[in-house]
Design a protein around this motif. Structure first.
Motif, PDB file in Angstrom:
ATOM      1  N   ILE A 120     -14.856 -39.153 -24.592  1.00 27.73           N
ATOM      2  CA  ILE A 120     -13.427 -39.995 -24.766  1.00 27.73           C
ATOM      3  C   ILE A 120     -11.966 -38.682 -24.403  1.00 27.73           C
ATOM      4  O   ILE A 120     -12.259 -38.037 -25.320  1.00 27.73           O
ATOM      5  CB  ILE A 120     -13.526 -40.815 -25.012  1.00 27.73           C
ATOM      6  CG1 ILE A 120     -13.337 -40.828 -27.028  1.00 27.73           C
ATOM      7  CG2 ILE A 120     -14.382 -42.546 -24.447  1.00 27.73           C
ATOM      8  CD1 ILE A 120     -12.364 -42.157 -27.000  1.00 27.73           C
ATOM      9  N   GLU A 121     -11.356 -38.459 -23.402  1.00 26.64           N
ATOM     10  CA  GLU A 121     -10.527 -38.230 -23.633  1.00 26.64           C
ATOM     11  C   GLU A 121      -9.351 -38.534 -24.692  1.00 26.64           C
ATOM     12  O   GLU A 121      -8.475 -39.421 -24.877  1.00 26.64           O
ATOM     13  CB  GLU A 121      -9.601 -37.220 -22.309  1.00 26.64           C
ATOM     14  CG  GLU A 121      -9.447 -35.795 -22.281  1.00 26.64           C
ATOM     15  CD  GLU A 121      -9.073 -35.658 -20.984  1.00 26.64           C
ATOM     16  OE1 GLU A 121      -8.090 -36.269 -20.173  1.00 26.64           O
ATOM     17  OE2 GLU A 121      -9.653 -35.066 -19.941  1.00 26.64           O
ATOM     18  N   VAL A 122      -8.756 -37.466 -25.221  1.00 25.98           N
ATOM     19  CA  VAL A 122      -7.893 -37.455 -26.522  1.00 25.98           C
ATOM     20  C   VAL A 122      -6.209 -37.303 -26.296  1.00 25.98           C
ATOM     21  O   VAL A 122      -6.690 -35.297 -26.124  1.00 25.98           O
ATOM     22  CB  VAL A 122      -7.752 -37.835 -27.946  1.00 25.98           C
ATOM     23  CG1 VAL A 122      -7.364 -38.531 -29.109  1.00 25.98           C
ATOM     24  CG2 VAL A 122      -9.199 -38.318 -27.875  1.00 25.98           C
ATOM     25  N   ASN A 123      -5.229 -37.727 -26.727  1.00 29.09           N
ATOM     26  CA  ASN A 123      -3.923 -36.712 -26.173  1.00 29.09           C
ATOM     27  C   ASN A 123      -3.455 -36.641 -27.894  1.00 29.09           C
ATOM     28  O   ASN A 123      -3.672 -37.409 -28.522  1.00 29.09           O
ATOM     29  CB  ASN A 123      -3.001 -37.367 -25.738  1.00 29.09           C
ATOM     30  CG  ASN A 123      -2.907 -37.434 -24.458  1.00 29.09           C
ATOM     31  OD1 ASN A 123      -3.557 -36.530 -23.622  1.00 29.09           O
ATOM     32  ND2 ASN A 123      -3.200 -38.807 -23.552  1.00 29.09           N
ATOM     33  N   ASP A 124      -3.509 -35.542 -28.087  1.00 28.41           N
ATOM     34  CA  ASP A 124      -2.539 -35.167 -28.950  1.00 28.41           C
ATOM     35  C   ASP A 124      -1.298 -34.295 -29.673  1.00 28.41           C
ATOM     36  O   ASP A 124      -1.918 -32.978 -29.121  1.00 28.41           O
ATOM     37  CB  ASP A 124      -3.662 -33.955 -30.108  1.00 28.41           C
ATOM     38  CG  ASP A 124      -3.452 -33.621 -31.603  1.00 28.41           C
ATOM     39  OD1 ASP A 124      -3.040 -35.414 -31.985  1.00 28.41           O
ATOM     40  OD2 ASP A 124      -4.240 -33.112 -32.462  1.00 28.41           O
ATOM     41  N   ALA A 125      -0.386 -35.136 -30.193  1.00 28.78           N
ATOM     42  CA  ALA A 125       0.919 -34.210 -30.659  1.00 28.78           C
ATOM     43  C   ALA A 125       0.669 -32.802 -31.321  1.00 28.78           C
ATOM     44  O   ALA A 125      -0.062 -33.308 -32.533  1.00 28.78           O
ATOM     45  CB  ALA A 125       1.949 -35.137 -30.292  1.00 28.78           C
ATOM     46  N   PHE A 159      10.355 -28.029 -28.218  1.00 24.01           N
ATOM     47  CA  PHE A 159       8.947 -29.051 -27.501  1.00 24.01           C
ATOM     48  C   PHE A 159       8.060 -29.451 -28.401  1.00 24.01           C
ATOM     49  O   PHE A 159       7.809 -28.585 -29.492  1.00 24.01           O
ATOM     50  CB  PHE A 159       9.441 -28.807 -26.726  1.00 24.01           C
ATOM     51  CG  PHE A 159      10.039 -28.254 -25.472  1.00 24.01           C
ATOM     52  CD1 PHE A 159      10.910 -29.342 -24.624  1.00 24.01           C
ATOM     53  CD2 PHE A 159       9.855 -27.154 -25.201  1.00 24.01           C
ATOM     54  CE1 PHE A 159      12.027 -28.417 -23.558  1.00 24.01           C
ATOM     55  CE2 PHE A 159      11.342 -26.600 -24.978  1.00 24.01           C
ATOM     56  CZ  PHE A 159      11.727 -27.022 -24.540  1.00 24.01           C
ATOM     57  N   VAL A 160       7.496 -30.816 -28.577  1.00 25.73           N
ATOM     58  CA  VAL A 160       6.507 -31.683 -29.188  1.00 25.73           C
ATOM     59  C   VAL A 160       5.566 -31.348 -28.157  1.00 25.73           C
ATOM     60  O   VAL A 160       5.474 -31.942 -26.382  1.00 25.73           O
ATOM     61  CB  VAL A 160       6.307 -32.757 -29.345  1.00 25.73           C
ATOM     62  CG1 VAL A 160       5.072 -32.826 -29.493  1.00 25.73           C
ATOM     63  CG2 VAL A 160       7.687 -33.050 -29.881  1.00 25.73           C
ATOM     64  N   ASN A 161       4.052 -30.211 -27.907  1.00 20.04           N
ATOM     65  CA  ASN A 161       3.478 -30.310 -27.025  1.00 20.04           C
ATOM     66  C   ASN A 161       2.920 -30.832 -27.340  1.00 20.04           C
ATOM     67  O   ASN A 161       1.878 -31.491 -28.527  1.00 20.04           O
ATOM     68  CB  ASN A 161       2.354 -28.868 -26.984  1.00 20.04           C
ATOM     69  CG  ASN A 161       3.402 -27.544 -26.734  1.00 20.04           C
ATOM     70  OD1 ASN A 161       4.450 -28.182 -25.943  1.00 20.04           O
ATOM     71  ND2 ASN A 161       3.859 -26.894 -27.291  1.00 20.04           N
ATOM     72  N   GLU A 162       1.704 -31.820 -26.308  1.00 21.05           N
ATOM     73  CA  GLU A 162       0.490 -32.350 -26.360  1.00 21.05           C
ATOM     74  C   GLU A 162      -0.915 -31.277 -25.477  1.00 21.05           C
ATOM     75  O   GLU A 162      -0.926 -31.209 -24.748  1.00 21.05           O
ATOM     76  CB  GLU A 162       0.546 -33.869 -25.564  1.00 21.05           C
ATOM     77  CG  GLU A 162       1.773 -34.891 -25.418  1.00 21.05           C
ATOM     78  CD  GLU A 162       1.565 -36.168 -25.353  1.00 21.05           C
ATOM     79  OE1 GLU A 162       0.577 -36.604 -24.153  1.00 21.05           O
ATOM     80  OE2 GLU A 162       2.481 -37.148 -25.936  1.00 21.05           O
ATOM     81  N   GLU A 163      -1.642 -32.198 -25.809  1.00 29.68           N
ATOM     82  CA  GLU A 163      -2.913 -30.643 -26.422  1.00 29.68           C
ATOM     83  C   GLU A 163      -3.815 -32.614 -26.168  1.00 29.68           C
ATOM     84  O   GLU A 163      -4.179 -33.400 -26.479  1.00 29.68           O
ATOM     85  CB  GLU A 163      -3.311 -30.016 -27.042  1.00 29.68           C
ATOM     86  CG  GLU A 163      -2.764 -29.237 -27.242  1.00 29.68           C
ATOM     87  CD  GLU A 163      -3.130 -27.827 -28.111  1.00 29.68           C
ATOM     88  OE1 GLU A 163      -4.283 -28.511 -28.173  1.00 29.68           O
ATOM     89  OE2 GLU A 163      -2.941 -26.839 -28.682  1.00 29.68           O
TER      90      GLU A 163
END
Length: 158
Positions: free
Chosen positions: A79-84, A91-95
């Motif tokens: 599953i693909e998970v977003n990690d802040a 800025f906060v990047n989401e990977e």
């Protein structure tokens, strides 16, 4: 005074498990198993989901002649998970990254599990294993002793 022993009421495991290692898609493996083993596996309308963190495809066929139920289950869920990620900036990047979960974590090299339930004579596992090993797309296949698994709860999905 009577003593009740709980072990008398716990059912023995009444299914066989075959681990299959191959790199083809689930529907392709189901087709090949149907062709080589004479099964009629069909994708169930709902996948197996655990704790909203993993999803496993499942195919099923109820053989009324042999009184057995066959299930082909994916062992791997990606599953693909977003990690802040805060890089101490404005800025906060989401990977995004891919998280891998396993239905049976002890067998991470196994892509699929073939479960044969209610085999009265317990002879189908060996026959199925020999035929699976003849499929060119299958790298290897082997029997899995369900009694040695840490947990078998995830294999109950009826």
């Amino acid at each position: 005074m009577r003593k009740l022993i709980l072990e008398d009421f716990i059912e023995d495991i009444d299914y066989a498990l075959i681990g299959i290692h191959c790199s083809i898609e689930d529907y392709r493996l189901a087709y090949l198993l149907n062709k080589h083993l004479g099964l009629n596996l069909k994708r169930k309308s709902v996948d197996i989901e655990y704790k909203d963190t993993s999803c496993y495809s499942i195919f099923e066929w109820e053989d009324e002649k042999q009184l057995t139920v066959w299930n082909l289950i994916s062992n791997i869920s990606k599953i693909e998970v977003n990690d802040a990620v805060d890089v101490t900036s404005l800025f906060v990047n989401e990977e995004k990254f891919t998280k891998t979960n396993y239905l049976i974590p002890e067998y991470k090299k196994v892509n699929f599990i073939l479960k044969i339930s209610d085999d009265p004579n317990q002879h189908l596992e060996k026959q199925a294993l020999n035929k699976i090993l003849e499929i060119p797309q299958v790298v290897t296949a082997f029997g899995i002793d369900a009694n040695k698994l840490k947990t078998t709860d995830q294999l109950i999905f009826n």
